[in-house]
Design a protein around this motif. Sequence first.
Motif, PDB file in Angstrom:
ATOM      1  N   VAL A  26      12.100 -16.044  -2.874  1.00  0.00           N
ATOM      2  CA  VAL A  26      11.144 -16.023  -3.619  1.00  0.00           C
ATOM      3  C   VAL A  26      10.980 -14.988  -2.577  1.00  0.00           C
ATOM      4  O   VAL A  26      10.833 -15.565  -1.247  1.00  0.00           O
ATOM      5  N   VAL A  27       9.988 -13.105  -2.261  1.00  0.00           N
ATOM      6  CA  VAL A  27       9.486 -12.834  -1.211  1.00  0.00           C
ATOM      7  C   VAL A  27       8.003 -12.619  -0.803  1.00  0.00           C
ATOM      8  O   VAL A  27       7.579 -11.641  -1.798  1.00  0.00           O
ATOM      9  N   PHE A  28       7.592 -13.939  -0.235  1.00  0.00           N
ATOM     10  CA  PHE A  28       6.559 -13.870  -0.128  1.00  0.00           C
ATOM     11  C   PHE A  28       5.341 -12.784  -0.032  1.00  0.00           C
ATOM     12  O   PHE A  28       4.385 -12.260  -0.457  1.00  0.00           O
ATOM     13  N   GLY A  29       5.163 -12.640   1.079  1.00  0.00           N
ATOM     14  CA  GLY A  29       4.795 -11.104   1.820  1.00  0.00           C
ATOM     15  C   GLY A  29       5.034 -11.857   3.810  1.00  0.00           C
ATOM     16  O   GLY A  29       5.499 -12.802   4.247  1.00  0.00           O
ATOM     17  N   VAL A  30       3.765 -11.061   4.768  1.00  0.00           N
ATOM     18  CA  VAL A  30       4.729 -10.702   5.764  1.00  0.00           C
ATOM     19  C   VAL A  30       3.774 -10.296   6.795  1.00  0.00           C
ATOM     20  O   VAL A  30       2.887  -9.269   5.977  1.00  0.00           O
ATOM     21  N   GLY A  31       3.212 -10.810   7.867  1.00  0.00           N
ATOM     22  CA  GLY A  31       2.017 -10.055   8.349  1.00  0.00           C
ATOM     23  C   GLY A  31       0.752 -10.516   8.742  1.00  0.00           C
ATOM     24  O   GLY A  31       1.406 -12.398   9.082  1.00  0.00           O
ATOM     25  N   ASN A  32      -0.145 -10.567   9.291  1.00  0.00           N
ATOM     26  CA  ASN A  32      -1.406 -11.442   9.819  1.00  0.00           C
ATOM     27  C   ASN A  32      -1.961 -11.820   9.175  1.00  0.00           C
ATOM     28  O   ASN A  32      -2.972 -10.967   7.989  1.00  0.00           O
ATOM     29  N   PRO A  33      -2.458 -13.247   9.077  1.00  0.00           N
ATOM     30  CA  PRO A  33      -2.982 -13.662   7.805  1.00  0.00           C
ATOM     31  C   PRO A  33      -4.126 -13.177   7.836  1.00  0.00           C
ATOM     32  O   PRO A  33      -5.278 -13.604   6.606  1.00  0.00           O
ATOM     33  N   HIS A  34      -5.117 -12.687   9.370  1.00  0.00           N
ATOM     34  CA  HIS A  34      -6.299 -12.562   9.664  1.00  0.00           C
ATOM     35  C   HIS A  34      -6.236 -10.836   8.787  1.00  0.00           C
ATOM     36  O   HIS A  34      -7.813  -9.836   9.186  1.00  0.00           O
ATOM     37  N   ALA A  43       7.908  -3.981  -5.824  1.00  0.00           N
ATOM     38  CA  ALA A  43       8.681  -6.042  -5.753  1.00  0.00           C
ATOM     39  C   ALA A  43      10.129  -5.765  -5.002  1.00  0.00           C
ATOM     40  O   ALA A  43       9.980  -4.960  -4.774  1.00  0.00           O
ATOM     41  N   PRO A  44      10.546  -6.632  -4.538  1.00  0.00           N
ATOM     42  CA  PRO A  44      11.375  -6.720  -3.203  1.00  0.00           C
ATOM     43  C   PRO A  44      12.897  -5.682  -4.210  1.00  0.00           C
ATOM     44  O   PRO A  44      12.892  -6.097  -5.176  1.00  0.00           O
ATOM     45  N   GLY A  45      13.363  -5.651  -3.510  1.00  0.00           N
ATOM     46  CA  GLY A  45      14.646  -4.823  -3.461  1.00  0.00           C
ATOM     47  C   GLY A  45      16.420  -5.669  -2.633  1.00  0.00           C
ATOM     48  O   GLY A  45      15.825  -6.646  -2.582  1.00  0.00           O
ATOM     49  N   ALA A  46      17.298  -4.753  -2.945  1.00  0.00           N
ATOM     50  CA  ALA A  46      18.413  -6.144  -2.320  1.00  0.00           C
ATOM     51  C   ALA A  46      18.001  -6.138  -1.226  1.00  0.00           C
ATOM     52  O   ALA A  46      18.326  -7.560  -0.164  1.00  0.00           O
ATOM     53  N   GLU A  47      17.712  -5.530  -0.162  1.00  0.00           N
ATOM     54  CA  GLU A  47      18.044  -5.858   1.222  1.00  0.00           C
ATOM     55  C   GLU A  47      16.548  -7.105   0.775  1.00  0.00           C
ATOM     56  O   GLU A  47      16.323  -7.954   2.019  1.00  0.00           O
ATOM     57  N   GLU A  48      15.300  -6.922   1.026  1.00  0.00           N
ATOM     58  CA  GLU A  48      13.853  -7.637   0.977  1.00  0.00           C
ATOM     59  C   GLU A  48      14.654  -9.407  -0.201  1.00  0.00           C
ATOM     60  O   GLU A  48      13.874 -10.203   0.804  1.00  0.00           O
ATOM     61  N   ASP A  49      15.219  -9.176  -0.988  1.00  0.00           N
ATOM     62  CA  ASP A  49      15.909 -10.425  -1.333  1.00  0.00           C
ATOM     63  C   ASP A  49      16.809 -11.166  -0.400  1.00  0.00           C
ATOM     64  O   ASP A  49      16.428 -12.854  -0.649  1.00  0.00           O
ATOM     65  N   ARG A  50      17.662 -10.396   0.331  1.00  0.00           N
ATOM     66  CA  ARG A  50      18.656 -11.194   0.910  1.00  0.00           C
ATOM     67  C   ARG A  50      18.258 -11.859   3.017  1.00  0.00           C
ATOM     68  O   ARG A  50      17.859 -12.039   2.617  1.00  0.00           O
ATOM     69  N   LEU A  51      16.877 -10.389   2.595  1.00  0.00           N
ATOM     70  CA  LEU A  51      16.061 -11.353   4.111  1.00  0.00           C
ATOM     71  C   LEU A  51      14.679 -11.935   4.303  1.00  0.00           C
ATOM     72  O   LEU A  51      13.711 -12.504   4.827  1.00  0.00           O
ATOM     73  N   GLY A  52      14.250 -11.656   2.773  1.00  0.00           N
ATOM     74  CA  GLY A  52      13.113 -12.381   2.415  1.00  0.00           C
ATOM     75  C   GLY A  52      11.634 -11.999   2.939  1.00  0.00           C
ATOM     76  O   GLY A  52      10.329 -12.916   2.997  1.00  0.00           O
ATOM     77  N   GLU A  53      11.632 -10.801   2.890  1.00  0.00           N
ATOM     78  CA  GLU A  53      10.292 -10.126   3.673  1.00  0.00           C
ATOM     79  C   GLU A  53      10.051  -8.830   2.799  1.00  0.00           C
ATOM     80  O   GLU A  53      11.742  -8.097   3.062  1.00  0.00           O
ATOM     81  N   PRO A  54       8.554  -8.464   2.682  1.00  0.00           N
ATOM     82  CA  PRO A  54       8.604  -6.909   1.851  1.00  0.00           C
ATOM     83  C   PRO A  54       8.993  -6.379   2.530  1.00  0.00           C
ATOM     84  O   PRO A  54       8.937  -5.733   4.300  1.00  0.00           O
ATOM     85  N   PHE A  55       9.567  -4.980   2.360  1.00  0.00           N
ATOM     86  CA  PHE A  55       9.717  -3.466   2.877  1.00  0.00           C
ATOM     87  C   PHE A  55      10.547  -3.857   3.880  1.00  0.00           C
ATOM     88  O   PHE A  55      10.377  -3.558   5.555  1.00  0.00           O
ATOM     89  N   VAL A  56      11.519  -4.160   3.611  1.00  0.00           N
ATOM     90  CA  VAL A  56      12.367  -3.791   5.204  1.00  0.00           C
ATOM     91  C   VAL A  56      13.705  -3.256   4.729  1.00  0.00           C
ATOM     92  O   VAL A  56      14.608  -3.136   6.555  1.00  0.00           O
TER      93      VAL A  56
END
Length: 206
Positions: A26-34, A43-56
């Motif tokens: 699951v690619v949840f999200g990344v960044g500053n919680p504040h 939605a995640p693409g192949a790289e995002e699915d592989r690394l678990g981070e959106p927009f990589v």
Amino acid sequence: MRLQALREKTAGCRRCAHLASFRSQVVFGVGNPHARLLFAGEAPGAEEDRLGEPFVGPAGKLLTRMIQAMGLEREDVYIANILKCRPDLPPGTPGNRRPTPEEMETCLPYLREQIGIIQPEVIVALGATALEGLTGLRKGISTLRGSFLDFQGIPLLPTFHPSYLLHNPSLKLKRQVWEDLLLVMERLPLPISDRQRGFFLTKAQP
Ligand code: URA
């Protein structure tokens, strides 16, 4: 802590059985919680699915450059998608597919909850899927970009998805997206230099 609890809950999600068996994670999200600024993608693409981070992947690298052009880093903002799993494709099929309305409806409560926890001051909806998911509007980005809409009291600015820019590399399009981001910077507000104001403008003829 609330964001972490939600991350753990989504990690085991099987609401869409076909996506749960296709995904690597699951690619949840990344960044500053504040974060004061939240970018919502599709939605995640192949790289995002592989690394678990959106927009990589390639679109993600462009998004990172856009964020940096605003004088920020990825760590300053929050980045998440409408769909947390990579949309499945028949084996051997390259590329990505758009999430179906049912998949979006099923997954959207997670993004809504993320937004409720983070409470950003501005949301940027990247592309038609993010716009439709968050506002229900299907009018198209070209029509709606350039002015703020509302998501539960939070100003939401739709703009073109970075992958659209990668497929249509024109100065005009880049300038349109940049003008959208300038609106976001004015709204937050963030400092804007003369140099930043001039990004992607054609040079005046001598
Ligand atoms: N495109 C998206 O919309 N989201 C990602 O995470 C990657 C590419």
